[in-house]
Motif scaffolding. Structure first.
Motif, PDB file in Angstrom:
ATOM      1  N   ARG A  47       0.805  -1.138  -0.003  1.00  0.00           N
ATOM      2  CA  ARG A  47       0.075   0.207  -0.015  1.00  0.00           C
ATOM      3  C   ARG A  47       0.747   1.467  -0.008  1.00  0.00           C
ATOM      4  NH1 ARG A  47      -5.553   0.959   2.347  1.00  0.00           N
ATOM      5  NH2 ARG A  47      -5.879  -1.161   1.792  1.00  0.00           N
ATOM      6  N   ILE A  48       0.767   1.910  -0.936  1.00  0.00           N
ATOM      7  CA  ILE A  48       1.735   2.964  -1.296  1.00  0.00           C
ATOM      8  C   ILE A  48       0.954   4.317  -0.530  1.00  0.00           C
ATOM      9  CG2 ILE A  48       2.762   4.625  -2.754  1.00  0.00           C
ATOM     10  CD1 ILE A  48       3.959   1.923  -2.918  1.00  0.00           C
ATOM     11  N   PRO A  49       1.595   5.073   0.321  1.00  0.00           N
ATOM     12  CA  PRO A  49       0.835   6.077   1.136  1.00  0.00           C
ATOM     13  C   PRO A  49       0.518   7.367   0.162  1.00  0.00           C
ATOM     14  CG  PRO A  49       2.825   5.663   2.259  1.00  0.00           C
ATOM     15  CD  PRO A  49       2.855   4.592   0.649  1.00  0.00           C
ATOM     16  N   ALA A  50      -0.502   7.829   0.287  1.00  0.00           N
ATOM     17  CA  ALA A  50      -0.736   9.250  -0.427  1.00  0.00           C
ATOM     18  C   ALA A  50       0.162  10.308  -0.151  1.00  0.00           C
ATOM     19  CB  ALA A  50      -2.179   9.732  -0.408  1.00  0.00           C
ATOM     20  N   GLY A  51       0.847  10.999  -1.323  1.00  0.00           N
ATOM     21  CA  GLY A  51       1.567  12.146  -1.113  1.00  0.00           C
ATOM     22  C   GLY A  51       3.005  11.853  -1.286  1.00  0.00           C
ATOM     23  N   ILE A  52       3.164  10.532  -1.370  1.00  0.00           N
ATOM     24  CA  ILE A  52       4.659  10.108  -1.312  1.00  0.00           C
ATOM     25  C   ILE A  52       5.520  10.530  -2.486  1.00  0.00           C
ATOM     26  CG2 ILE A  52       4.637   7.821  -2.593  1.00  0.00           C
ATOM     27  CD1 ILE A  52       6.235   6.536  -0.436  1.00  0.00           C
ATOM     28  N   SER A  53       6.606  10.854  -2.303  1.00  0.00           N
ATOM     29  CA  SER A  53       7.617  11.359  -3.266  1.00  0.00           C
ATOM     30  C   SER A  53       8.711  10.515  -3.834  1.00  0.00           C
ATOM     31  CB  SER A  53       8.267  12.856  -2.705  1.00  0.00           C
ATOM     32  OG  SER A  53       7.231  13.748  -2.331  1.00  0.00           O
ATOM     33  N   SER A  54       9.198  10.874  -4.884  1.00  0.00           N
ATOM     34  CA  SER A  54      10.297  10.267  -5.618  1.00  0.00           C
ATOM     35  C   SER A  54      11.212  10.068  -4.612  1.00  0.00           C
ATOM     36  CB  SER A  54      10.768  10.550  -7.017  1.00  0.00           C
ATOM     37  OG  SER A  54       9.889  10.382  -7.895  1.00  0.00           O
ATOM     38  N   GLY A  55      11.982   9.018  -4.463  1.00  0.00           N
ATOM     39  CA  GLY A  55      13.405   8.902  -3.467  1.00  0.00           C
ATOM     40  C   GLY A  55      13.121   8.550  -2.152  1.00  0.00           C
ATOM     41  N   GLN A  56      11.508   8.385  -1.675  1.00  0.00           N
ATOM     42  CA  GLN A  56      11.203   8.062  -0.469  1.00  0.00           C
ATOM     43  C   GLN A  56      11.567   6.526  -0.329  1.00  0.00           C
ATOM     44  OE1 GLN A  56       7.614  10.522   0.064  1.00  0.00           O
ATOM     45  NE2 GLN A  56       8.703  10.937   2.182  1.00  0.00           N
ATOM     46  N   LYS A  57      11.667   6.143   0.706  1.00  0.00           N
ATOM     47  CA  LYS A  57      11.797   4.702   0.836  1.00  0.00           C
ATOM     48  C   LYS A  57      10.781   4.126   1.808  1.00  0.00           C
ATOM     49  CE  LYS A  57      16.735   4.515   0.539  1.00  0.00           C
ATOM     50  NZ  LYS A  57      17.057   4.902  -0.624  1.00  0.00           N
ATOM     51  N   LEU A  58      10.140   2.900   1.627  1.00  0.00           N
ATOM     52  CA  LEU A  58       9.312   2.065   2.270  1.00  0.00           C
ATOM     53  C   LEU A  58       9.884   0.991   2.937  1.00  0.00           C
ATOM     54  CD1 LEU A  58       6.075   2.155   0.302  1.00  0.00           C
ATOM     55  CD2 LEU A  58       6.549   3.558   2.035  1.00  0.00           C
ATOM     56  N   ARG A  59       9.692   0.544   3.981  1.00  0.00           N
ATOM     57  CA  ARG A  59      10.195  -0.615   4.790  1.00  0.00           C
ATOM     58  C   ARG A  59       9.116  -1.523   5.131  1.00  0.00           C
ATOM     59  NH1 ARG A  59      10.301  -0.810  10.280  1.00  0.00           N
ATOM     60  NH2 ARG A  59      11.355  -2.598  11.026  1.00  0.00           N
ATOM     61  N   LEU A  60       9.084  -2.585   4.507  1.00  0.00           N
ATOM     62  CA  LEU A  60       8.164  -3.729   4.698  1.00  0.00           C
ATOM     63  C   LEU A  60       8.751  -4.817   5.838  1.00  0.00           C
ATOM     64  CD1 LEU A  60       6.716  -4.062   1.219  1.00  0.00           C
ATOM     65  CD2 LEU A  60       6.090  -2.490   3.040  1.00  0.00           C
ATOM     66  N   ALA A  61       8.454  -4.655   6.951  1.00  0.00           N
ATOM     67  CA  ALA A  61       9.102  -5.668   7.967  1.00  0.00           C
ATOM     68  C   ALA A  61       8.715  -6.962   7.781  1.00  0.00           C
ATOM     69  CB  ALA A  61       8.647  -5.161   9.363  1.00  0.00           C
ATOM     70  N   GLY A  62       9.655  -7.842   7.800  1.00  0.00           N
ATOM     71  CA  GLY A  62       9.538  -9.229   7.723  1.00  0.00           C
ATOM     72  C   GLY A  62       8.991  -9.847   6.306  1.00  0.00           C
ATOM     73  N   LYS A  63       8.948  -8.914   5.361  1.00  0.00           N
ATOM     74  CA  LYS A  63       8.967  -9.252   3.863  1.00  0.00           C
ATOM     75  C   LYS A  63      10.018  -9.553   2.934  1.00  0.00           C
ATOM     76  CE  LYS A  63       4.371  -8.942   4.491  1.00  0.00           C
ATOM     77  NZ  LYS A  63       3.634  -9.889   4.383  1.00  0.00           N
ATOM     78  N   GLY A  64      11.112  -9.549   3.655  1.00  0.00           N
ATOM     79  CA  GLY A  64      12.526  -9.720   2.753  1.00  0.00           C
ATOM     80  C   GLY A  64      12.939 -10.973   3.030  1.00  0.00           C
ATOM     81  N   GLY A  65      14.075 -11.438   2.321  1.00  0.00           N
ATOM     82  CA  GLY A  65      14.666 -12.837   2.303  1.00  0.00           C
ATOM     83  C   GLY A  65      14.996 -13.279   3.636  1.00  0.00           C
ATOM     84  N   GLU A  66      15.192 -14.513   3.675  1.00  0.00           N
ATOM     85  CA  GLU A  66      15.826 -15.097   4.838  1.00  0.00           C
ATOM     86  C   GLU A  66      17.098 -14.841   5.400  1.00  0.00           C
ATOM     87  OE1 GLU A  66      14.993 -19.620   5.251  1.00  0.00           O
ATOM     88  OE2 GLU A  66      12.824 -19.355   4.815  1.00  0.00           O
ATOM     89  N   ALA A  67      17.607 -14.643   6.408  1.00  0.00           N
ATOM     90  CA  ALA A  67      18.882 -14.352   6.896  1.00  0.00           C
ATOM     91  C   ALA A  67      19.737 -15.414   6.734  1.00  0.00           C
ATOM     92  CB  ALA A  67      19.042 -13.679   8.217  1.00  0.00           C
ATOM     93  N   GLY A  68      19.126 -16.640   6.949  1.00  0.00           N
ATOM     94  CA  GLY A  68      19.915 -17.902   7.232  1.00  0.00           C
ATOM     95  C   GLY A  68      19.065 -18.992   7.279  1.00  0.00           C
ATOM     96  N   PRO A  69      19.547 -20.394   7.328  1.00  0.00           N
ATOM     97  CA  PRO A  69      18.640 -21.523   7.621  1.00  0.00           C
ATOM     98  C   PRO A  69      17.914 -21.348   8.960  1.00  0.00           C
ATOM     99  CG  PRO A  69      20.921 -22.111   6.532  1.00  0.00           C
ATOM    100  CD  PRO A  69      20.885 -20.767   6.937  1.00  0.00           C
ATOM    101  N   GLY A  70      16.461 -21.300   8.790  1.00  0.00           N
ATOM    102  CA  GLY A  70      15.863 -21.257  10.320  1.00  0.00           C
ATOM    103  C   GLY A  70      15.673 -19.918  10.672  1.00  0.00           C
ATOM    104  N   MET A  71      16.134 -19.029  10.162  1.00  0.00           N
ATOM    105  CA  MET A  71      16.142 -17.663  10.481  1.00  0.00           C
ATOM    106  C   MET A  71      15.052 -16.847  10.002  1.00  0.00           C
ATOM    107  SD  MET A  71      19.300 -16.651  12.230  1.00  0.00           S
ATOM    108  CE  MET A  71      19.158 -14.881  11.890  1.00  0.00           C
TER     109      MET A  71
END
Length: 64
Positions: free
Chosen positions: A7-31
């Motif tokens: 969900r992209i917030p209204a009024g966001i500008s180019s260059g701003q960053k969004l962080r999606l907690a827990g949505k990235g890759g695994e840090a290692g086996p079982g992590m």
């Protein structure tokens, strides 16, 4: 591969960053998965112009 709904917030500008907690890759086996960071790029539109947080559409109407 997997799909992530964002969900992209209204009024966001180019260059701003969004962080999606827990949505990235695994840090290692079982992590737990890490965070996914997105850098936003807003492109210009041929009809709509942006003025700060406002979206402007010039209809070219003349009022008499």
């Amino acid at each position: 591969r997997r799909q992530v709904k964002v969900r992209i917030p209204a009024g966001i500008s180019s260059g701003q960053k969004l962080r999606l907690a827990g949505k990235g890759g695994e840090a290692g086996p079982g992590m737990p998965p890490g965070d996914l960071y997105l850098t936003i790029q807003v492109h210009e539109h041929p009809l709509f112009k942006r003025d700060g947080d406002d979206i402007i559409l010039n209809l070219g109407l003349m009022v008499c």
